[in-house]
Design a protein around this motif. Structure first.
Motif, PDB file in Angstrom:
ATOM      1  N   LEU A   1      44.853  78.769  31.988  1.00  0.00           N
ATOM      2  CA  LEU A   1      43.561  78.151  31.710  1.00  0.00           C
ATOM      3  C   LEU A   1      43.845  76.736  31.221  1.00  0.00           C
ATOM      4  N   GLU A   2      43.342  75.758  31.958  1.00  0.00           N
ATOM      5  CA  GLU A   2      43.693  74.362  31.696  1.00  0.00           C
ATOM      6  C   GLU A   2      42.460  73.563  31.281  1.00  0.00           C
ATOM      7  N   PHE A   3      42.607  72.789  30.205  1.00  0.00           N
ATOM      8  CA  PHE A   3      41.526  71.961  29.677  1.00  0.00           C
ATOM      9  C   PHE A   3      41.920  70.486  29.757  1.00  0.00           C
ATOM     10  N   ASP A   4      41.009  69.661  30.240  1.00  0.00           N
ATOM     11  CA  ASP A   4      41.170  68.209  30.161  1.00  0.00           C
ATOM     12  C   ASP A   4      40.317  67.721  29.000  1.00  0.00           C
ATOM     13  N   CYS A   5      40.952  67.080  28.026  1.00  0.00           N
ATOM     14  CA  CYS A   5      40.257  66.688  26.801  1.00  0.00           C
ATOM     15  C   CYS A   5      40.498  65.214  26.487  1.00  0.00           C
ATOM     16  N   VAL A   6      39.627  64.666  25.649  1.00  0.00           N
ATOM     17  CA  VAL A   6      39.758  63.289  25.184  1.00  0.00           C
ATOM     18  C   VAL A   6      39.557  63.266  23.675  1.00  0.00           C
ATOM     19  N   ALA A   7      40.447  62.577  22.984  1.00  0.00           N
ATOM     20  CA  ALA A   7      40.322  62.395  21.535  1.00  0.00           C
ATOM     21  C   ALA A   7      40.029  60.925  21.262  1.00  0.00           C
TER      22      ALA A   7
ATOM     23  N   ASP B   1      36.855  62.321  17.190  1.00  0.00           N
ATOM     24  CA  ASP B   1      35.972  63.153  17.998  1.00  0.00           C
ATOM     25  C   ASP B   1      36.806  63.773  19.110  1.00  0.00           C
ATOM     26  N   PHE B   2      36.736  65.080  19.230  1.00  0.00           N
ATOM     27  CA  PHE B   2      37.529  65.819  20.210  1.00  0.00           C
ATOM     28  C   PHE B   2      36.578  66.412  21.240  1.00  0.00           C
ATOM     29  N   GLU B   3      36.760  66.025  22.507  1.00  0.00           N
ATOM     30  CA  GLU B   3      35.804  66.415  23.545  1.00  0.00           C
ATOM     31  C   GLU B   3      36.509  67.072  24.733  1.00  0.00           C
ATOM     32  N   ILE B   4      35.992  68.219  25.152  1.00  0.00           N
ATOM     33  CA  ILE B   4      36.458  68.861  26.385  1.00  0.00           C
ATOM     34  C   ILE B   4      35.664  68.268  27.544  1.00  0.00           C
ATOM     35  N   GLN B   5      36.352  67.795  28.566  1.00  0.00           N
ATOM     36  CA  GLN B   5      35.674  67.193  29.709  1.00  0.00           C
ATOM     37  C   GLN B   5      35.746  68.044  30.968  1.00  0.00           C
ATOM     38  N   ASN B   6      36.759  68.894  31.049  1.00  0.00           N
ATOM     39  CA  ASN B   6      36.978  69.626  32.284  1.00  0.00           C
ATOM     40  C   ASN B   6      37.729  70.915  31.980  1.00  0.00           C
ATOM     41  N   VAL B   7      37.412  71.983  32.707  1.00  0.00           N
ATOM     42  CA  VAL B   7      38.100  73.262  32.539  1.00  0.00           C
ATOM     43  C   VAL B   7      38.490  73.791  33.914  1.00  0.00           C
TER      44      VAL B   7
ATOM     45  N   LEU C   1      28.450  78.771  25.514  1.00  0.00           N
ATOM     46  CA  LEU C   1      29.742  78.832  26.187  1.00  0.00           C
ATOM     47  C   LEU C   1      30.614  77.647  25.765  1.00  0.00           C
ATOM     48  N   GLN C   2      30.011  76.467  25.660  1.00  0.00           N
ATOM     49  CA  GLN C   2      30.755  75.301  25.186  1.00  0.00           C
ATOM     50  C   GLN C   2      31.332  75.549  23.794  1.00  0.00           C
ATOM     51  N   ASP C   3      30.485  76.052  22.901  1.00  0.00           N
ATOM     52  CA  ASP C   3      30.919  76.296  21.523  1.00  0.00           C
ATOM     53  C   ASP C   3      32.077  77.290  21.477  1.00  0.00           C
ATOM     54  N   GLU C   4      31.996  78.333  22.296  1.00  0.00           N
ATOM     55  CA  GLU C   4      33.045  79.352  22.288  1.00  0.00           C
ATOM     56  C   GLU C   4      34.359  78.810  22.853  1.00  0.00           C
ATOM     57  N   LEU C   5      34.278  77.911  23.828  1.00  0.00           N
ATOM     58  CA  LEU C   5      35.500  77.319  24.378  1.00  0.00           C
ATOM     59  C   LEU C   5      36.172  76.402  23.355  1.00  0.00           C
ATOM     60  N   TYR C   6      35.363  75.683  22.570  1.00  0.00           N
ATOM     61  CA  TYR C   6      35.942  74.877  21.488  1.00  0.00           C
ATOM     62  C   TYR C   6      36.614  75.781  20.456  1.00  0.00           C
TER      63      TYR C   6
ATOM     64  N   TYR D   1      37.830  78.688  21.058  1.00  0.00           N
ATOM     65  CA  TYR D   1      38.999  79.255  21.740  1.00  0.00           C
ATOM     66  C   TYR D   1      40.216  78.345  21.548  1.00  0.00           C
ATOM     67  N   LEU D   2      40.018  77.039  21.739  1.00  0.00           N
ATOM     68  CA  LEU D   2      41.121  76.095  21.555  1.00  0.00           C
ATOM     69  C   LEU D   2      41.507  75.967  20.086  1.00  0.00           C
ATOM     70  N   GLU D   3      40.508  75.930  19.211  1.00  0.00           N
ATOM     71  CA  GLU D   3      40.790  75.778  17.785  1.00  0.00           C
ATOM     72  C   GLU D   3      41.600  76.953  17.258  1.00  0.00           C
ATOM     73  N   ALA D   4      41.309  78.159  17.753  1.00  0.00           N
ATOM     74  CA  ALA D   4      42.057  79.341  17.327  1.00  0.00           C
ATOM     75  C   ALA D   4      43.516  79.267  17.759  1.00  0.00           C
ATOM     76  N   ARG D   5      43.803  78.431  18.732  1.00  0.00           N
ATOM     77  CA  ARG D   5      45.168  78.261  19.232  1.00  0.00           C
ATOM     78  C   ARG D   5      45.800  76.965  18.742  1.00  0.00           C
ATOM     79  N   GLY D   6      45.177  76.366  17.730  1.00  0.00           N
ATOM     80  CA  GLY D   6      45.762  75.206  17.069  1.00  0.00           C
ATOM     81  C   GLY D   6      45.338  73.857  17.597  1.00  0.00           C
ATOM     82  N   VAL D   7      44.491  73.847  18.624  1.00  0.00           N
ATOM     83  CA  VAL D   7      44.037  72.577  19.200  1.00  0.00           C
ATOM     84  C   VAL D   7      42.661  72.263  18.621  1.00  0.00           C
ATOM     85  N   SER D   8      42.653  71.481  17.557  1.00  0.00           N
ATOM     86  CA  SER D   8      41.426  71.186  16.824  1.00  0.00           C
ATOM     87  C   SER D   8      41.279  69.679  16.647  1.00  0.00           C
ATOM     88  N   LYS D   9      40.241  69.273  15.926  1.00  0.00           N
ATOM     89  CA  LYS D   9      40.044  67.849  15.658  1.00  0.00           C
ATOM     90  C   LYS D   9      41.172  67.285  14.802  1.00  0.00           C
TER      91      LYS D   9
END
Length: 214
Positions: A108-114, A123-129, A157-162, A164-172
């Protein structure tokens, strides 16, 4: 008399080199005195370890293995400059996050911008999944549906994907640490390049003496 044009050419070149040298030295002094990021202590990446951070490259790769056995990989590099001049970090960071479950080849791959915010934090934003049905992350890998317009997804769904990443250490806070690391890395590379340029354009003694005589 034949030496006159040659001497004048050498003198002009020496004077030009001295002007360039002054500009380079001024830029080095500016970078060393400003130190917008170098005085900040490097921040923790949590459970992530640095897998790649070459002084010759612009990117960095971090990895971690969760207690569940999942593998998380993050690759990042600096992108465009922010439109807000009042933020601490002038450039945003592009992040590609891959999550792989044990026993499965899919990722599962996320394209993000900080992007830095005014004051502290970012600000941490998911742009693509993407859901990649292959362990080989190359152009031949089959990709599932690509949600390039992440903001058009259901808000829950957006909130849950954020989450999902935060639970794996990818947070703001993780993204903020990454922004600092990448900016310090870029500035260090720039100052190192300036020092190398300074060594190249520094006139030798003969050219320097010729310029002084003129």
């Amino acid at each position: 008399m034949r030496r006159v044009p040659t001497v004048l050419f050498q003198a002009g070149k020496a004077i030009g080199d001295l002007d360039l040298l002054k500009i380079v030295q001024s830029e080095i002094n500016h970078e060393l005195s400003a130190k917008p990021f170098q005085n900040d202590e490097s921040r923790s990446f949590g459970d992530f370890v640095v897998d790649w951070d070459s002084p010759q490259s612009q990117d960095v790769v971090l990895r971690r293995r969760c207690e569940s056995g999942e593998e998380v990989a993050v690759s990042a590099l600096l992108g465009a400059e922010s439109s807000n001049e009042n933020v601490k970090f002038p450039r945003e960071a592009f992040m590609k996050v891959g999550v792989k479950k044990p026993g499965l080849s899919s990722v599962l791959e996320f394209d993000c911008v900080a992007t830095a915010q005014v004051g502290d934090g970012c600000d941490f934003e998911i742009q693509n999944v993407n859901y990649i049905l292959s362990s080989a992350l190359d152009s031949s890998a089959f990709k599932g549906p690509s949600f390039s317009f992440f903001s058009s997804l259901d808000q829950k769904l957006q909130d849950e994907l954020y989450k999902y990443l935060e639970a794996r250490g990818v947070s703001k806070s993780f993204a903020d640490s990454l922004l600092l690391h990448l900016h310090k890395k870029e500035q260090g590379q720039y100052v190192d390049w300036l020092h190398k340029l300074q060594a190249v354009v520094t006139p030798n003694d003969d050219a320097d003496n010729t310029a002084r005589e003129i």
